[in-house]
Scaffold this motif. Structure first.
Motif, PDB file in Angstrom:
ATOM      1  N   VAL A  67      82.588 113.110 -11.784  1.00  0.00           N
ATOM      2  CA  VAL A  67      83.493 112.120 -12.354  1.00  0.00           C
ATOM      3  C   VAL A  67      84.145 111.333 -11.220  1.00  0.00           C
ATOM      4  O   VAL A  67      84.398 111.871 -10.137  1.00  0.00           O
ATOM      5  CB  VAL A  67      84.567 112.809 -13.243  1.00  0.00           C
ATOM      6  CG1 VAL A  67      85.433 113.756 -12.432  1.00  0.00           C
ATOM      7  CG2 VAL A  67      85.420 111.764 -13.948  1.00  0.00           C
ATOM      8  N   ILE A  68      84.376 110.067 -11.496  1.00  0.00           N
ATOM      9  CA  ILE A  68      85.104 109.199 -10.559  1.00  0.00           C
ATOM     10  C   ILE A  68      86.526 109.064 -11.080  1.00  0.00           C
ATOM     11  O   ILE A  68      86.758 108.485 -12.144  1.00  0.00           O
ATOM     12  CB  ILE A  68      84.451 107.818 -10.419  1.00  0.00           C
ATOM     13  CG1 ILE A  68      82.990 107.965  -9.988  1.00  0.00           C
ATOM     14  CG2 ILE A  68      85.228 106.954  -9.426  1.00  0.00           C
ATOM     15  CD1 ILE A  68      82.809 108.581  -8.630  1.00  0.00           C
ATOM     16  N   VAL A  69      87.488 109.608 -10.335  1.00  0.00           N
ATOM     17  CA  VAL A  69      88.892 109.573 -10.753  1.00  0.00           C
ATOM     18  C   VAL A  69      89.534 108.306 -10.193  1.00  0.00           C
ATOM     19  O   VAL A  69      89.530 108.089  -8.971  1.00  0.00           O
ATOM     20  CB  VAL A  69      89.647 110.819 -10.257  1.00  0.00           C
ATOM     21  CG1 VAL A  69      91.101 110.788 -10.720  1.00  0.00           C
ATOM     22  CG2 VAL A  69      88.949 112.083 -10.743  1.00  0.00           C
ATOM     23  N   PRO A  70      90.089 107.449 -11.040  1.00  0.00           N
ATOM     24  CA  PRO A  70      90.738 106.224 -10.541  1.00  0.00           C
ATOM     25  C   PRO A  70      92.076 106.555  -9.864  1.00  0.00           C
ATOM     26  O   PRO A  70      92.585 107.677  -9.984  1.00  0.00           O
ATOM     27  CB  PRO A  70      90.956 105.420 -11.830  1.00  0.00           C
ATOM     28  CG  PRO A  70      91.097 106.452 -12.892  1.00  0.00           C
ATOM     29  CD  PRO A  70      90.180 107.571 -12.508  1.00  0.00           C
ATOM     30  N   PRO A  71      92.646 105.589  -9.171  1.00  0.00           N
ATOM     31  CA  PRO A  71      93.976 105.836  -8.579  1.00  0.00           C
ATOM     32  C   PRO A  71      94.991 106.157  -9.680  1.00  0.00           C
ATOM     33  O   PRO A  71      95.071 105.470 -10.702  1.00  0.00           O
ATOM     34  CB  PRO A  71      94.306 104.517  -7.875  1.00  0.00           C
ATOM     35  CG  PRO A  71      92.981 103.882  -7.622  1.00  0.00           C
ATOM     36  CD  PRO A  71      92.105 104.274  -8.767  1.00  0.00           C
ATOM     37  N   LEU A  72      95.748 107.216  -9.479  1.00  0.00           N
ATOM     38  CA  LEU A  72      96.704 107.675 -10.486  1.00  0.00           C
ATOM     39  C   LEU A  72      98.119 107.654  -9.915  1.00  0.00           C
ATOM     40  O   LEU A  72      98.332 107.817  -8.707  1.00  0.00           O
ATOM     41  CB  LEU A  72      96.360 109.097 -10.932  1.00  0.00           C
ATOM     42  CG  LEU A  72      94.985 109.313 -11.565  1.00  0.00           C
ATOM     43  CD1 LEU A  72      94.733 110.797 -11.800  1.00  0.00           C
ATOM     44  CD2 LEU A  72      94.851 108.539 -12.872  1.00  0.00           C
ATOM     45  N   LYS A  73      99.061 107.485 -10.816  1.00  0.00           N
ATOM     46  CA  LYS A  73     100.467 107.594 -10.420  1.00  0.00           C
ATOM     47  C   LYS A  73     100.839 109.067 -10.315  1.00  0.00           C
ATOM     48  O   LYS A  73     100.071 109.951 -10.681  1.00  0.00           O
ATOM     49  CB  LYS A  73     101.349 106.890 -11.441  1.00  0.00           C
ATOM     50  CG  LYS A  73     101.077 105.404 -11.572  1.00  0.00           C
ATOM     51  CD  LYS A  73     101.976 104.791 -12.639  1.00  0.00           C
ATOM     52  CE  LYS A  73     101.673 103.300 -12.807  1.00  0.00           C
ATOM     53  NZ  LYS A  73     102.522 102.693 -13.874  1.00  0.00           N
ATOM     54  N   GLU A  74     102.041 109.316  -9.813  1.00  0.00           N
ATOM     55  CA  GLU A  74     102.493 110.690  -9.686  1.00  0.00           C
ATOM     56  C   GLU A  74     102.523 111.383 -11.044  1.00  0.00           C
ATOM     57  O   GLU A  74     102.997 110.807 -12.039  1.00  0.00           O
ATOM     58  CB  GLU A  74     103.892 110.735  -9.045  1.00  0.00           C
ATOM     59  CG  GLU A  74     103.904 110.340  -7.573  1.00  0.00           C
ATOM     60  CD  GLU A  74     105.278 110.516  -6.968  1.00  0.00           C
ATOM     61  OE1 GLU A  74     106.229 110.822  -7.724  1.00  0.00           O
ATOM     62  OE2 GLU A  74     105.404 110.339  -5.740  1.00  0.00           O
ATOM     63  N   ASN A  75     101.965 112.597 -11.038  1.00  0.00           N
ATOM     64  CA  ASN A  75     101.972 113.493 -12.209  1.00  0.00           C
ATOM     65  C   ASN A  75     101.102 112.990 -13.365  1.00  0.00           C
ATOM     66  O   ASN A  75     101.135 113.588 -14.443  1.00  0.00           O
ATOM     67  CB  ASN A  75     103.410 113.731 -12.694  1.00  0.00           C
ATOM     68  CG  ASN A  75     104.279 114.317 -11.602  1.00  0.00           C
ATOM     69  OD1 ASN A  75     103.921 115.308 -10.964  1.00  0.00           O
ATOM     70  ND2 ASN A  75     105.432 113.685 -11.370  1.00  0.00           N
ATOM     71  N   GLU A  76     100.367 111.910 -13.144  1.00  0.00           N
ATOM     72  CA  GLU A  76      99.351 111.517 -14.119  1.00  0.00           C
ATOM     73  C   GLU A  76      98.071 112.302 -13.863  1.00  0.00           C
ATOM     74  O   GLU A  76      97.826 112.756 -12.744  1.00  0.00           O
ATOM     75  CB  GLU A  76      99.061 110.018 -14.044  1.00  0.00           C
ATOM     76  CG  GLU A  76     100.162 109.147 -14.597  1.00  0.00           C
ATOM     77  CD  GLU A  76      99.772 107.670 -14.591  1.00  0.00           C
ATOM     78  OE1 GLU A  76     100.411 106.876 -15.283  1.00  0.00           O
ATOM     79  OE2 GLU A  76      98.805 107.318 -13.863  1.00  0.00           O
ATOM     80  N   SER A  77      97.270 112.429 -14.899  1.00  0.00           N
ATOM     81  CA  SER A  77      95.984 113.121 -14.731  1.00  0.00           C
ATOM     82  C   SER A  77      94.886 112.286 -15.376  1.00  0.00           C
ATOM     83  O   SER A  77      95.150 111.393 -16.183  1.00  0.00           O
ATOM     84  CB  SER A  77      96.032 114.514 -15.365  1.00  0.00           C
ATOM     85  OG  SER A  77      96.058 114.416 -16.784  1.00  0.00           O
ATOM     86  N   TYR A  78      93.677 112.607 -14.959  1.00  0.00           N
ATOM     87  CA  TYR A  78      92.496 111.962 -15.543  1.00  0.00           C
ATOM     88  C   TYR A  78      91.764 113.068 -16.303  1.00  0.00           C
ATOM     89  O   TYR A  78      91.262 114.027 -15.696  1.00  0.00           O
ATOM     90  CB  TYR A  78      91.631 111.366 -14.444  1.00  0.00           C
ATOM     91  CG  TYR A  78      90.626 110.355 -14.928  1.00  0.00           C
ATOM     92  CD1 TYR A  78      91.026 109.261 -15.684  1.00  0.00           C
ATOM     93  CD2 TYR A  78      89.279 110.480 -14.596  1.00  0.00           C
ATOM     94  CE1 TYR A  78      90.099 108.318 -16.115  1.00  0.00           C
ATOM     95  CE2 TYR A  78      88.351 109.549 -15.025  1.00  0.00           C
ATOM     96  CZ  TYR A  78      88.774 108.466 -15.782  1.00  0.00           C
ATOM     97  OH  TYR A  78      87.863 107.537 -16.210  1.00  0.00           O
TER      98      TYR A  78
END
Length: 342
Positions: free
Chosen positions: A147-158
């Motif tokens: 999986v390609i995880v996009p840039p996330l904010k703090e405490n966000e998840s994919y």
């Protein structure tokens, strides 16, 4: 005999390998958090980025010996197994938690030190950029999931929800548990159904009900179809044995009887079911014949008068009392009057 044993052992090993290979396919990357400041803590009270695996099957599978990596170079298919393994982190032995039960989830802490525990890996994760996360089988060659995880904010998840990936807000993150869609989001009906039926019991009952109903409908259809075909076959046989003409004649006789019955009911029994038009026609024909003098004038009486002939005279037939009557024709045969003595 030895060759048969070798063949049997080889087949057994092949079956075990295939079985384990199929079991590995049931392990998927389920959720990834790249920046953890308020989410789950490890055994030491520290918050680290983590990767969650999920066993999607209903059988137990041990993930020890499998590999996790965030290095895109590992996807190069030209690499040999040792070269690829050097770019990955192995899931170590010695922890019962790696023996994942059916539908179980397991969390691995990244950017960590393996000395802190069996679930701590050196897998590097950069929270500011997109991150590729890949899971390889224990042979270091077979790619199980990626999986390609996009840039996330703090405490966000994919997170993977019903086979689709989406960004989860901090209050939606579910480390170690099934990913859920909050009520009020744009979740599809399938997602909501799976949310309300996490173990699939309702789906199983529904599927069994649909199959049973389909079988009942098929039974009814073929039963009715068989009855119709049997009736058609019987009708054809009767048509071949009983010609149509007698049936038509019977219908005509039935109609005639119905007509006469109707006339009797309307005009009385003295008419015997005959129409008044018939009576009028007969009377008219009689009058016409009388006027044309073509009717029968015979009295209908036959008169027979007696007449005497010699053929009924019994006396003349008694030849022994008088001379017999000799026919005048010379061709007449000789008729003897007395017995001839020889």
């Amino acid at each position: 005999m030895i060759n048969l044993r070798i063949l049997f052992v080889s087949l057994a090993l092949l079956c075990v390998t295939v079985m384990f290979g199929q079991g590995a396919k049931n392990i998927v990357i389920n959720e990834v958090m790249t920046s953890n400041t308020q989410s789950i803590e490890d055994e030491f009270g520290q918050r680290e980025a983590w990767i969650e695996l999920a066993n999607t099957s209903y059988v137990t599978y041990n993930v020890r010996g499998m590999y996790l990596t965030t290095d895109p170079r590992a996807l190069d298919e030209s690499l040999k197994a040792p070269e690829r393994i050097a770019l990955m982190s192995v899931i170590p032995n010695g922890d019962d938690r790696t023996n994942m039960q059916a539908k179980q989830h397991l969390l691995f802490f990244c950017n960590s030190d393996p000395a802190k525990g069996k679930l701590h890996l050196r897998v590097p994760i950069n929270a500011e950029d997109s991150t590729m996360v890949a899971l390889y089988n224990g042979n270091g060659v077979e790619l199980i999931d990626k999986v390609i995880v996009p840039p996330l904010k703090e405490n966000e998840s994919y997170a993977r929800i019903n086979g689709r990936w989406q960004v989860m807000s901090p209050d939606q993150v579910t480390p170690g548990h099934s990913n859920k869609v909050q009520v009020g989001t744009d979740a599809s009906k399938v997602d909501k159904f799976k949310e309300n039926d996490p173990h699939g019991f309702a789906m199983a009952l529904m599927a069994m009900g649909i199959v049973f109903l389909s079988l009942v409908l098929l039974w009814i259809f073929f039963t009715v179809f068989g009855l119709v075909m049997r009736h058609i076959d019987t009708a054809k046989k009767m048509a071949n044995k009983q010609p149509i003409k007698p049936i038509v004649k019977t219908m005509e006789m039935t109609a005639e009887i119905s007509r006469k019955t109707s006339n009797i009911l309307q005009e009385g029994l003295d008419k015997k079911g005959i129409d008044m038009e018939v009576y009028m026609a007969v009377i008219g024909m009689a009058l016409r014949q009388y006027e044309d003098d073509v009717h029968d004038v015979e009295s209908g009486i036959i008169t027979i008068k007696p007449k005497d002939t010699i053929w009924d005279d019994e006396y003349t037939q008694m030849t022994h009392f008088h001379e017999p009557v000799i026919p005048t024709s010379h061709e007449a045969p000789h008729i003897p009057t007395t017995p001839e003595l020889h």
